[in-house]
Design an enzyme around this catalytic site. Structure first.
Site, PDB file in Angstrom:
ATOM      1  N   LYS A   1      79.267  94.044  73.693  1.00 51.63           N
ATOM      2  CA  LYS A   1      80.142  93.938  72.522  1.00 51.63           C
ATOM      3  C   LYS A   1      79.867  95.046  71.507  1.00 51.63           C
ATOM      4  O   LYS A   1      78.844  95.723  71.542  1.00 51.63           O
ATOM      5  CB  LYS A   1      80.029  92.545  71.913  1.00 51.63           C
ATOM      6  CG  LYS A   1      80.693  91.516  72.829  1.00 51.63           C
ATOM      7  CD  LYS A   1      80.891  90.165  72.211  1.00 51.63           C
ATOM      8  CE  LYS A   1      81.707  89.277  73.171  1.00 51.63           C
ATOM      9  NZ  LYS A   1      81.849  87.904  72.697  1.00 51.63           N
TER      10      LYS A   1
ATOM     11  N   ARG B   1      76.428  84.657  79.308  1.00 54.69           N
ATOM     12  CA  ARG B   1      77.683  85.196  79.840  1.00 54.69           C
ATOM     13  C   ARG B   1      77.590  86.718  79.782  1.00 54.69           C
ATOM     14  O   ARG B   1      77.510  87.304  78.697  1.00 54.69           O
ATOM     15  CB  ARG B   1      78.878  84.678  79.035  1.00 54.69           C
ATOM     16  CG  ARG B   1      80.234  85.054  79.622  1.00 54.69           C
ATOM     17  CD  ARG B   1      81.374  84.423  78.842  1.00 54.69           C
ATOM     18  NE  ARG B   1      82.657  84.707  79.452  1.00 54.69           N
ATOM     19  CZ  ARG B   1      83.407  85.780  79.184  1.00 54.69           C
ATOM     20  NH1 ARG B   1      82.976  86.684  78.303  1.00 54.69           N
ATOM     21  NH2 ARG B   1      84.565  85.970  79.794  1.00 54.69           N
TER      22      ARG B   1
END
Length: 339
Positions: free
Chosen positions: A279, A314
């Site tokens: 991210k 994840r």
């Protein structure tokens, strides 16, 4: 004012008699941070934590679709979208998606999370028919007995129905089952485990100007309310996974505060999932603009989350994360394979 208790997580074989186990796993804690909105945080011994919080923090978590939650599980991301932020549609076609799922399975993934609609910042909603057409053929090929569990990453009942028919056994919803009012009843009727994620706003607008009073406590309260609402709709707590939603309606400061305090979410009595892989905040901190080159930073976040007792990671980079976890666990315990 509500009281909150974040366990100060510790590891290792040598633990004092006063230590409490964390969520039935290998980690433990002797102290916790007592949090209130109207007072400064203070450290107190585990014996000073109220009994209901002690029970929620310490009790073993139920398996998720047959997967035990006593050690970190790897959820591999399989985006079958043409506009994913992380891979630019690399696995958008069925053949490429199926091949990548096989690669992740060989690397030791526990769950393959299939998504057919991008939820990157600024993304628009697509029709459910298009989303179903992307995910169902892939799930049909990769969901097999003895293979990794397949989850469907969707906000929509129709897509979940198509995915479950194709073989998915877990629903992962970035909207926390608030987007489609039909999704929670479907999951309840089919006795499906679900992951509910916190997001402020929807993907199209969530990064415009996210604001919180206290991000850690605000997200905790939202997830607590959603767990209670889903229990009322027939989904028991032991089939619910919670996700604080790193990067979904959060600034850099919000993301880091949630990761620092992520052990608080064990107080919900559910397995905790963290999805921070590749991210933007990792790129900002590391100076790496290209998402695919953010592997080292993503590994750092994964290990930090595992150190706080997070049960599901994840991730995009399964082989690298699996190797890092093995070495981290061996150094934490001072042994490997009994040696």
């Amino acid at each position: 004012m509500t009281d909150y208790f974040r366990p100060l997580v510790q590891h290792g074989r040598h633990r004092p008699d006063t230590a409490l186990p964390l969520a039935g796993g290998a980690s433990w804690f002797t102290h916790a941070l007592h949090l209130r909105r109207d007072a400064a945080p203070r450290v107190l011994p585990a014996a000073g934590i109220p009994a209901d919080w002690q029970a929620a923090l310490s009790a073993p978590r139920a398996p998720v679709a047959g997967l035990s939650m006593d050690a970190p599980r790897l959820m591999g991301i399989l985006n079958v979208t043409p506009d994913s932020f992380s891979d630019g549609g690399l696995h958008a076609g069925p053949a490429a998606a199926i091949a990548h799922a096989e690669t992740m399975a060989r690397a030791g993934v526990d769950i393959v999370d299939v998504g057919g609609e991008s939820t990157r910042p600024g993304a628009s909603t697509i029709p459910e028919e298009e989303e179903s057409a992307r995910v169902a053929p892939v799930i049909e090929r990769i969901a097999r007995p003895g293979r990794p569990l397949v989850s469907i990453d969707t906000r929509k009942r129709a897509v979940a129905e198509a995915a479950v028919k194709a073989g998915a056994g877990f629903v992962n919803d970035v909207a926390g089952l608030t987007y489609d009012p039909g999704l929670a009843p479907f999951c309840a009727a089919r006795a499906l485990p679900v992951c509910i994620m916190h997001a402020q706003g929807d993907p199209a607008t969530m990064q415009d100007a996210p604001t919180y009073g206290d991000v850690l406590l605000d997200v905790y309260d939202w997830l607590a309310a959603r767990v209670a609402a889903l229990e009322a709709q027939g989904i028991p707590r032991d089939r619910i996974v919670v996700d604080p939603g790193i990067g979904f309606g959060k600034t850099m400061a919000h993301n880091l505060a949630l990761l620092e305090g992520v052990a608080l979410f064990h107080g919900l009595g559910c397995p905790v999932l963290v999805g921070a892989s590749r991210k933007r905040f990792i790129g900002v901190i590391s100076g790496e603009q290209e998402p695919a080159r953010r592997v080292p930073g993503s590994l750092a976040v994964a290990l930090a989350a595992a150190a706080e007792g997070v049960q599901i990671l994840r991730i995009h980079d399964v082989a690298e994360t699996a190797a890092a976890l093995k070495v981290w666990q061996a150094t934490r315990q001072g042994r490997h394979d009994g040696t």
